[in-house]
Design a protein around this motif. Structure first.
Motif, PDB file in Angstrom:
ATOM      1  N   SER A 161       6.212  -3.008  -1.905  1.00 17.96           N
ATOM      2  CA  SER A 161       5.411  -2.117  -1.055  1.00 17.96           C
ATOM      3  C   SER A 161       5.052  -0.826  -1.776  1.00 17.96           C
ATOM      4  O   SER A 161       4.109  -0.135  -1.362  1.00 17.96           O
ATOM      5  CB  SER A 161       6.164  -1.801   0.234  1.00 17.96           C
ATOM      6  OG  SER A 161       7.439  -1.254  -0.048  1.00 17.96           O
ATOM      7  N   LEU A 162       5.778  -0.486  -2.850  1.00 17.81           N
ATOM      8  CA  LEU A 162       5.436   0.713  -3.614  1.00 17.81           C
ATOM      9  C   LEU A 162       4.019   0.614  -4.166  1.00 17.81           C
ATOM     10  O   LEU A 162       3.305   1.617  -4.237  1.00 17.81           O
ATOM     11  CB  LEU A 162       6.434   0.901  -4.767  1.00 17.81           C
ATOM     12  CG  LEU A 162       7.866   1.303  -4.385  1.00 17.81           C
ATOM     13  CD1 LEU A 162       8.760   1.320  -5.613  1.00 17.81           C
ATOM     14  CD2 LEU A 162       7.873   2.659  -3.698  1.00 17.81           C
ATOM     15  N   ILE A 163       3.599  -0.581  -4.550  1.00 17.93           N
ATOM     16  CA  ILE A 163       2.237  -0.773  -5.058  1.00 17.93           C
ATOM     17  C   ILE A 163       1.221  -0.464  -3.967  1.00 17.93           C
ATOM     18  O   ILE A 163       0.171   0.139  -4.226  1.00 17.93           O
ATOM     19  CB  ILE A 163       2.064  -2.212  -5.586  1.00 17.93           C
ATOM     20  CG1 ILE A 163       3.022  -2.471  -6.751  1.00 17.93           C
ATOM     21  CG2 ILE A 163       0.624  -2.469  -6.013  1.00 17.93           C
ATOM     22  CD1 ILE A 163       2.990  -3.894  -7.266  1.00 17.93           C
ATOM     23  N   VAL A 164       1.525  -0.864  -2.738  1.00 19.27           N
ATOM     24  CA  VAL A 164       0.609  -0.608  -1.617  1.00 19.27           C
ATOM     25  C   VAL A 164       0.540   0.885  -1.320  1.00 19.27           C
ATOM     26  O   VAL A 164      -0.538   1.429  -1.045  1.00 19.27           O
ATOM     27  CB  VAL A 164       1.057  -1.387  -0.373  1.00 19.27           C
ATOM     28  CG1 VAL A 164       0.053  -1.209   0.759  1.00 19.27           C
ATOM     29  CG2 VAL A 164       1.213  -2.868  -0.695  1.00 19.27           C
ATOM     30  N   PHE A 165       1.682   1.578  -1.384  1.00 21.13           N
ATOM     31  CA  PHE A 165       1.680   3.025  -1.153  1.00 21.13           C
ATOM     32  C   PHE A 165       0.886   3.754  -2.246  1.00 21.13           C
ATOM     33  O   PHE A 165       0.191   4.731  -1.964  1.00 21.13           O
ATOM     34  CB  PHE A 165       3.115   3.558  -1.108  1.00 21.13           C
ATOM     35  CG  PHE A 165       3.835   3.223   0.163  1.00 21.13           C
ATOM     36  CD1 PHE A 165       3.299   3.529   1.400  1.00 21.13           C
ATOM     37  CD2 PHE A 165       5.065   2.581   0.128  1.00 21.13           C
ATOM     38  CE1 PHE A 165       3.959   3.212   2.584  1.00 21.13           C
ATOM     39  CE2 PHE A 165       5.743   2.260   1.295  1.00 21.13           C
ATOM     40  CZ  PHE A 165       5.180   2.578   2.526  1.00 21.13           C
ATOM     41  N   ILE A 166       1.002   3.302  -3.488  1.00 20.27           N
ATOM     42  CA  ILE A 166       0.209   3.893  -4.572  1.00 20.27           C
ATOM     43  C   ILE A 166      -1.271   3.672  -4.317  1.00 20.27           C
ATOM     44  O   ILE A 166      -2.097   4.580  -4.483  1.00 20.27           O
ATOM     45  CB  ILE A 166       0.636   3.291  -5.921  1.00 20.27           C
ATOM     46  CG1 ILE A 166       2.048   3.758  -6.287  1.00 20.27           C
ATOM     47  CG2 ILE A 166      -0.344   3.696  -7.026  1.00 20.27           C
ATOM     48  CD1 ILE A 166       2.607   3.100  -7.528  1.00 20.27           C
TER      49      ILE A 166
END
Length: 480
Positions: A438-443
């Motif tokens: 999900s870190l990729i989505v937040f970025i």
């Protein structure tokens, strides 16, 4: 491995089946408001009859003149280097490119005119996406034996994206700058909010899965202490599965991730659009030959799209008839004519935004791939792969048009290449350690929101300047 892959695909499928009607209603309502505002401003901006003789001068004053500062070491170059490096790093990780940050940066900090800034932005996106694709070709799919780049989705979206970029570039000549700013802010705020919401859902689900895994591991250890127990591999199926595909060497992974047949088709589409663009640029604007070349791009794009769409639809139908629920590609949806039309529209919209803004279209494609059910790693890799083709096409075209200075372009491409590779490397390692895709989505959502913010500041400043200078703020003539 199959169980882990199906668990992850099912999880993302459930998260991405959340209704999108609210988002579509938001876009439709906001677009209608922008259209009403445009009618009001344009009617107010029409010059009076007494000033009709000055109309041509007013319209020409609305077009930016070419401004190319020299490449020299100063604080502006340092700021542009740092911000450009970070923008390229995080933009490619999210799969959005970062054009919404690059254009204001090049315009406000370095002092380039808007059109030159958009051209240089394409150079930066091309460099970052190329190095990012090279990195992605050397990593394995996180859940199954498949390339991390989904070539079927790339072939589906690339032709419509390129057609949309052509439309966006031509609309940028006609649309007033303030209207472009309003439309882009509306779209970016909507997509960033939607992506952020999906990131929260994924984070919560990851937390739940990780907690379940820890509890099961603790229970397994306590049981093993009392008696020998056979460990059940299904206990280790968090959102990012612990079980990895078969280990391969770097060269084996590279060859496995390369799909030469699909790459050659993509290169053929790229080459055909390049030839058409060169012919168009060498013709007189609004001449018969000019419009013939423009119209030829439509069947070129639609034919490739329909070929891949029919293949996806046929494969999906055949699998359902055989009781096979496995997806024909990374997108966890059942391909149907309505969904394919929606994908075509989104591809056109993404390309149009890219042409208006000077980005690679990833601001639409990245969130769209997540919406279709792709896991973040595949969505990022596929969107970046498509952007590499679309941005490189624009760079070649802008080179023939002489739209950017070569020294600055070379320097910014070099910085973006470094940023794209190391950004992917760092973020993917963090995702692997924390088990948080999900870190990729937040970025992704953060880069889109930052782009909306910077575009808003630049657009507001320029609009106020145009009002103070009594410049024409209506639609411009395309054939002028």
């Amino acid at each position: 491995m199959a169980a882990a892959a199906s668990t992850t695909a099912g999880l993302y499928g459930r998260l991405n089946r959340t209704s999108t009607r609210g988002f579509l209603a938001y876009v439709a309502a906001a677009g209608a408001c922008a259209a009403v505002l445009a009618c009001f401003v344009i009617s107010s901006a029409e010059p009076p009859a007494a000033a009709a003789s000055n109309d041509a001068a007013l319209r020409l004053s609305s077009r930016s003149t070419r401004v190319w500062p020299d490449l020299e070491f100063n604080w502006r170059l340092v700021v542009a280097t740092i911000v450009g490096f970070l923008g390229s790093a995080f933009g490619t990780v999210g799969g959005v490119g970062g054009g919404g940050i690059f254009v204001p940066l090049l315009n406000l900090v370095l002092g380039f005119d808007t059109k030159s800034a958009a051209a240089l932005s394409k150079c930066m996106i091309m460099g970052a996406s190329a190095s990012s694709v090279w990195y992605n070709l050397q990593v394995s799919h996180p859940t199954k034996e498949a390339p991390v780049i989904d070539y079927k989705l790339a072939l589906l979206f690339q032709p419509m994206l390129m057609l949309g970029i052509t439309i966006g570039v031509e609309l940028s000549v006609v649309f007033p700058y303030w209207l472009i700013t309003v439309l882009i802010i509306i779209l970016f705020v909507g997509t960033s909010s939607r992506s952020f919401y999906k990131g929260i859902l994924m984070w919560r689900e990851e937390t739940r899965k990780l907690m379940e895994t820890q509890e099961r591991d603790a229970q397994s250890k306590s049981d093993r202490a009392a008696t020998d127990v056979v460990f059940d591999p299904s206990y280790a199926e968090p959102l990012l599965p612990q079980h990895k595909p078969t280990e391969k060497s770097g060269l084996e992974t590279l060859w496995f991730n390369l799909s030469w047949k699909n790459i050659l088709v993509l290169m053929a589409v790229w080459s055909s659009f390049l030839v058409l663009q060169i012919l168009k640029n060498n013709s007189q604007t609004c001449s018969t030959f000019y419009w013939v070349i423009n119209i030829l791009q439509v069947p070129a794009a639609i034919s490739v799209f329909l070929w891949k769409a029919m293949e996806l639809c046929r494969d999906s139908h055949a699998r359902r008839m055989n009781g096979n629920l496995e997806c024909v590609c990374e997108a966890s949806i059942e391909w149907s004519p309505a969904q394919l039309i929606f994908c075509a529209f989104c591809g056109l919209l993404g390309g149009t935004v890219g042409g208006l803004l000077g980005s690679g279209g990833g601001f639409i494609l990245g969130p769209l791939l997540l919406e279709l059910g792709c896991i973040p790693q595949v969505a990022s890799a596929t969107a970046t792969f498509v952007m590499m083709f679309s941005s490189s096409l624009s760079v070649v075209e802008f080179y023939f048009l002489g739209r950017f200075p070569l020294p600055y372009a070379g320097y910014l491409i070099f910085i973006s290449i470094l940023a794209g590779f190391w950004g992917q490397c760092l973020v993917r390692k963090i995702v692997h350690v924390l088990k948080r895709a999900s870190l990729i989505v937040f970025i992704l959502s953060s880069v889109i929101f930052a782009s909306a913010l910077t575009m808003g500041v630049v657009g507001t400043e320029k609009s106020i300047s145009m009002i103070n200078n009594h410049e024409y703020m209506g639609f411009l003539s395309f054939c002028e």
